[in-house]
Design a protein around this motif. Structure first.
Motif, PDB file in Angstrom:
ATOM      1  N   GLU A   4      37.230  -5.029 -24.957  1.00 31.20           N
ATOM      2  CA  GLU A   4      37.907  -4.594 -26.176  1.00 31.20           C
ATOM      3  C   GLU A   4      39.354  -5.088 -26.260  1.00 31.20           C
ATOM      4  O   GLU A   4      39.967  -5.067 -27.333  1.00 31.20           O
ATOM      5  CB  GLU A   4      37.879  -3.076 -26.289  1.00 31.20           C
ATOM      6  N   ARG A   5      39.903  -5.559 -25.145  1.00 31.35           N
ATOM      7  CA  ARG A   5      41.261  -6.082 -25.144  1.00 31.35           C
ATOM      8  C   ARG A   5      41.339  -7.494 -25.741  1.00 31.35           C
ATOM      9  O   ARG A   5      42.426  -7.969 -26.031  1.00 31.35           O
ATOM     10  CB  ARG A   5      41.821  -6.097 -23.718  1.00 31.35           C
ATOM     11  N   LYS A   6      40.197  -8.147 -25.896  1.00 30.18           N
ATOM     12  CA  LYS A   6      40.148  -9.478 -26.501  1.00 30.18           C
ATOM     13  C   LYS A   6      39.812  -9.306 -27.985  1.00 30.18           C
ATOM     14  O   LYS A   6      38.660  -9.368 -28.401  1.00 30.18           O
ATOM     15  CB  LYS A   6      39.102 -10.346 -25.800  1.00 30.18           C
ATOM     16  N   GLN A   7      40.847  -9.102 -28.786  1.00 28.34           N
ATOM     17  CA  GLN A   7      40.643  -8.741 -30.183  1.00 28.34           C
ATOM     18  C   GLN A   7      39.920  -9.830 -30.965  1.00 28.34           C
ATOM     19  O   GLN A   7      39.083  -9.547 -31.828  1.00 28.34           O
ATOM     20  CB  GLN A   7      41.987  -8.441 -30.848  1.00 28.34           C
ATOM     21  N   VAL A   8      40.220 -11.102 -30.675  1.00 28.14           N
ATOM     22  CA  VAL A   8      39.563 -12.175 -31.404  1.00 28.14           C
ATOM     23  C   VAL A   8      38.056 -12.153 -31.145  1.00 28.14           C
ATOM     24  O   VAL A   8      37.253 -12.466 -32.042  1.00 28.14           O
ATOM     25  CB  VAL A   8      40.166 -13.547 -31.002  1.00 28.14           C
ATOM     26  N   LEU A   9      37.672 -11.747 -29.964  1.00 28.55           N
ATOM     27  CA  LEU A   9      36.263 -11.651 -29.609  1.00 28.55           C
ATOM     28  C   LEU A   9      35.609 -10.457 -30.286  1.00 28.55           C
ATOM     29  O   LEU A   9      34.512 -10.554 -30.853  1.00 28.55           O
ATOM     30  CB  LEU A   9      36.124 -11.560 -28.087  1.00 28.55           C
ATOM     31  N   VAL A  10      36.290  -9.313 -30.250  1.00 26.80           N
ATOM     32  CA  VAL A  10      35.765  -8.105 -30.887  1.00 26.80           C
ATOM     33  C   VAL A  10      35.605  -8.334 -32.389  1.00 26.80           C
ATOM     34  O   VAL A  10      34.594  -7.951 -32.992  1.00 26.80           O
ATOM     35  CB  VAL A  10      36.692  -6.904 -30.617  1.00 26.80           C
ATOM     36  N   ASP A  11      36.593  -8.977 -33.013  1.00 22.05           N
ATOM     37  CA  ASP A  11      36.515  -9.260 -34.447  1.00 22.05           C
ATOM     38  C   ASP A  11      35.331 -10.167 -34.769  1.00 22.05           C
ATOM     39  O   ASP A  11      34.641  -9.976 -35.776  1.00 22.05           O
ATOM     40  CB  ASP A  11      37.809  -9.911 -34.930  1.00 22.05           C
ATOM     41  N   ALA A  12      35.096 -11.169 -33.918  1.00 22.46           N
ATOM     42  CA  ALA A  12      33.976 -12.087 -34.149  1.00 22.46           C
ATOM     43  C   ALA A  12      32.647 -11.351 -34.098  1.00 22.46           C
ATOM     44  O   ALA A  12      31.743 -11.611 -34.906  1.00 22.46           O
ATOM     45  CB  ALA A  12      34.007 -13.209 -33.116  1.00 22.46           C
ATOM     46  N   MET A  13      32.516 -10.414 -33.153  1.00 23.37           N
ATOM     47  CA  MET A  13      31.281  -9.639 -33.051  1.00 23.37           C
ATOM     48  C   MET A  13      31.078  -8.773 -34.295  1.00 23.37           C
ATOM     49  O   MET A  13      29.971  -8.660 -34.825  1.00 23.37           O
ATOM     50  CB  MET A  13      31.324  -8.757 -31.801  1.00 23.37           C
TER      51      MET A  13
ATOM     52  N   PRO B 184      36.991  -8.345 -14.055  1.00 27.39           N
ATOM     53  CA  PRO B 184      38.390  -8.754 -14.262  1.00 27.39           C
ATOM     54  C   PRO B 184      38.827  -8.433 -15.684  1.00 27.39           C
ATOM     55  O   PRO B 184      38.129  -8.755 -16.646  1.00 27.39           O
ATOM     56  CB  PRO B 184      38.346 -10.269 -14.013  1.00 27.39           C
ATOM     57  N   GLU B 185      40.001  -7.807 -15.816  1.00 24.88           N
ATOM     58  CA  GLU B 185      40.428  -7.357 -17.136  1.00 24.88           C
ATOM     59  C   GLU B 185      40.794  -8.508 -18.065  1.00 24.88           C
ATOM     60  O   GLU B 185      40.930  -8.324 -19.279  1.00 24.88           O
ATOM     61  CB  GLU B 185      41.619  -6.400 -17.027  1.00 24.88           C
ATOM     62  N   GLY B 186      40.928  -9.730 -17.517  1.00 27.46           N
ATOM     63  CA  GLY B 186      41.223 -10.877 -18.356  1.00 27.46           C
ATOM     64  C   GLY B 186      39.988 -11.573 -18.887  1.00 27.46           C
ATOM     65  O   GLY B 186      40.089 -12.477 -19.728  1.00 27.46           O
ATOM     66  N   ALA B 187      38.805 -11.165 -18.423  1.00 25.85           N
ATOM     67  CA  ALA B 187      37.559 -11.782 -18.883  1.00 25.85           C
ATOM     68  C   ALA B 187      37.222 -11.308 -20.290  1.00 25.85           C
ATOM     69  O   ALA B 187      37.613 -10.213 -20.709  1.00 25.85           O
ATOM     70  CB  ALA B 187      36.415 -11.445 -17.927  1.00 25.85           C
ATOM     71  N   GLY B 188      36.494 -12.143 -21.031  1.00 20.98           N
ATOM     72  CA  GLY B 188      36.134 -11.775 -22.393  1.00 20.98           C
ATOM     73  C   GLY B 188      34.832 -11.005 -22.487  1.00 20.98           C
ATOM     74  O   GLY B 188      34.702 -10.087 -23.289  1.00 20.98           O
ATOM     75  N   TRP B 189      33.860 -11.381 -21.660  1.00 24.01           N
ATOM     76  CA  TRP B 189      32.559 -10.732 -21.721  1.00 24.01           C
ATOM     77  C   TRP B 189      31.841 -10.845 -20.381  1.00 24.01           C
ATOM     78  O   TRP B 189      32.237 -11.632 -19.520  1.00 24.01           O
ATOM     79  CB  TRP B 189      31.695 -11.328 -22.827  1.00 24.01           C
ATOM     80  N   HIS B 190      30.792 -10.061 -20.239  1.00 21.92           N
ATOM     81  CA  HIS B 190      29.973 -10.087 -19.027  1.00 21.92           C
ATOM     82  C   HIS B 190      28.545  -9.735 -19.417  1.00 21.92           C
ATOM     83  O   HIS B 190      28.307  -8.799 -20.182  1.00 21.92           O
ATOM     84  CB  HIS B 190      30.477  -9.076 -17.996  1.00 21.92           C
ATOM     85  N   VAL B 191      27.579 -10.503 -18.885  1.00 22.20           N
ATOM     86  CA  VAL B 191      26.167 -10.244 -19.149  1.00 22.20           C
ATOM     87  C   VAL B 191      25.570  -9.492 -17.973  1.00 22.20           C
ATOM     88  O   VAL B 191      25.574  -9.993 -16.850  1.00 22.20           O
ATOM     89  CB  VAL B 191      25.389 -11.557 -19.371  1.00 22.20           C
ATOM     90  N   GLU B 192      25.070  -8.289 -18.236  1.00 20.53           N
ATOM     91  CA  GLU B 192      24.383  -7.512 -17.204  1.00 20.53           C
ATOM     92  C   GLU B 192      22.877  -7.696 -17.368  1.00 20.53           C
ATOM     93  O   GLU B 192      22.345  -7.568 -18.470  1.00 20.53           O
ATOM     94  CB  GLU B 192      24.730  -6.025 -17.320  1.00 20.53           C
TER      95      GLU B 192
ATOM     96  N   ALA C  60      27.903  -3.788 -25.901  1.00 20.95           N
ATOM     97  CA  ALA C  60      28.809  -2.650 -25.782  1.00 20.95           C
ATOM     98  C   ALA C  60      30.235  -3.173 -25.651  1.00 20.95           C
ATOM     99  O   ALA C  60      30.486  -4.099 -24.885  1.00 20.95           O
ATOM    100  CB  ALA C  60      28.445  -1.785 -24.582  1.00 20.95           C
ATOM    101  N   VAL C  61      31.141  -2.604 -26.425  1.00 15.96           N
ATOM    102  CA  VAL C  61      32.552  -2.972 -26.354  1.00 15.96           C
ATOM    103  C   VAL C  61      33.258  -1.963 -25.455  1.00 15.96           C
ATOM    104  O   VAL C  61      33.258  -0.764 -25.739  1.00 15.96           O
ATOM    105  CB  VAL C  61      33.193  -2.982 -27.760  1.00 15.96           C
ATOM    106  N   VAL C  62      33.847  -2.449 -24.357  1.00 17.07           N
ATOM    107  CA  VAL C  62      34.478  -1.567 -23.374  1.00 17.07           C
ATOM    108  C   VAL C  62      35.814  -2.163 -22.936  1.00 17.07           C
ATOM    109  O   VAL C  62      36.091  -3.350 -23.139  1.00 17.07           O
ATOM    110  CB  VAL C  62      33.580  -1.359 -22.131  1.00 17.07           C
TER     111      VAL C  62
ATOM    112  N   LEU D 110      25.272  -7.004 -23.052  1.00 21.24           N
ATOM    113  CA  LEU D 110      26.453  -7.847 -23.144  1.00 21.24           C
ATOM    114  C   LEU D 110      27.672  -6.949 -23.291  1.00 21.24           C
ATOM    115  O   LEU D 110      27.821  -6.249 -24.285  1.00 21.24           O
ATOM    116  CB  LEU D 110      26.350  -8.790 -24.336  1.00 21.24           C
ATOM    117  N   LEU D 111      28.517  -6.939 -22.270  1.00 20.94           N
ATOM    118  CA  LEU D 111      29.746  -6.158 -22.312  1.00 20.94           C
ATOM    119  C   LEU D 111      30.859  -7.032 -22.874  1.00 20.94           C
ATOM    120  O   LEU D 111      31.102  -8.139 -22.382  1.00 20.94           O
ATOM    121  CB  LEU D 111      30.117  -5.676 -20.907  1.00 20.94           C
ATOM    122  N   VAL D 112      31.532  -6.542 -23.896  1.00 24.16           N
ATOM    123  CA  VAL D 112      32.624  -7.260 -24.548  1.00 24.16           C
ATOM    124  C   VAL D 112      33.925  -6.525 -24.269  1.00 24.16           C
ATOM    125  O   VAL D 112      34.015  -5.305 -24.452  1.00 24.16           O
ATOM    126  CB  VAL D 112      32.380  -7.368 -26.065  1.00 24.16           C
TER     127      VAL D 112
END
Length: 263
Positions: free
Chosen positions: A163-172, A136-144, A126-128, A159-161
């Motif tokens: 959305e503020r980390k565009q390079v990460l969202v694009d990779a997904m 933390p808003e600076g983190a790239g992802w979190h596994v629940e 999920a992209v949030v 896996l929470l991604v």
């Protein structure tokens, strides 16, 4: 379905021709008995089950019925099973001596199953916006990870991604056809997620490699993961190695995951 992923909803449609007169003749049900054709889907990865269309059939004649359902991709995973049933919609007092009476009695059914992707349950993502979560808003992802070891993998992992980390969202989004930069990002995430899952398994004192946690359960997924990364090694040995030298264990896991390798 090799091109399917968790972001893709499925729209199902099924055409069924029912000789209603013949059904009543075979079952001994009178014309007053209400018959319904229904579609139900089940996803083994998530453990979810829901109904599609339910169509009441006419009293007689040949009915051509169109059944449909829209399945949210986020609720799927594993093996998708589609069940079509012809049922008695309401209690029926009349009819032959051996006729079905209870509402919901199944007069006919047919199943169809397909695996959506790969040989194992999919990992839901999920992209949030992390600024609107507890993370933390600076983190790239979190596994629940939630539930017990028998819980379906699709219901236990997320896996929470950010959305503020565009390079990460694009990779997904480019995971099916990744660019060079996407491969680096995906390999990093893959390694971290694998580390999180392995450590979760080793920290759970009830987890072992011999138990039967059920098909496509989180326990089964963890068993398969550890068996692939550390073949022939016992959970006791892995726990001891991690406790005695956490950094060496982390390096060994990087090697097992094959970080930054394309294949």
């Amino acid at each position: 379905m090799p091109d399917w992923d968790y972001r893709t909803d499925l729209s199902l449609r099924q055409s069924v021709t029912v000789d209603v007169g013949l059904v009543r003749q075979v079952t001994g049900l009178p014309a007053s008995a209400k018959l319904t054709l229904a579609m139900v889907w089940t996803a083994s990865g998530s453990g979810l089950k829901a109904a599609g269309d339910r169509i009441i059939l006419p009293e007689a004649g040949v009915a051509k019925v169109e059944l449909g359902a829209v399945l949210p991709g986020s609720q799927l995973g594993g093996v998708l099973k589609l069940e079509t049933t012809l049922v008695l919609a309401e209690y029926s007092e009349a009819g032959a001596l051996a006729s079905p009476r209870r509402a919901g009695s199944i007069l006919w059914s047919a199943d169809y199953s397909t695996r959506l992707q790969g040989d194992a349950p999919l990992f839901p993502i999920a992209v949030v916006d992390f600024s609107k979560t507890q993370y933390p808003e600076g983190a790239g992802w979190h596994v629940e990870i939630g539930g017990d070891l028998e819980t379906a993998t699709m219901g236990a992992l997320l896996l929470l991604v950010n959305e503020r980390k565009q390079v990460l969202v694009d990779a997904m989004r480019n995971a099916a056809k990744p660019r060079a930069v996407d491969r680096v990002v995906l390999s990093t995430v893959h390694t971290d997620v694998a580390r999180t899952l392995v450590e979760y398994a080793l920290q759970d004192q009830d987890f072992n490699l011999e138990a039967d946690y059920g098909e496509e359960s989180i326990g089964g997924t963890l068993q398969a993961l550890i068996g692939r990364f550390f073949p022939g090694q016992s959970v006791t040995h892995l726990r001891r190695t991690r406790e005695q030298s956490p950094t060496a264990f982390a390096t060994e896991l990087q090697h097992a995951v094959r970080i930054f390798e394309e294949s």
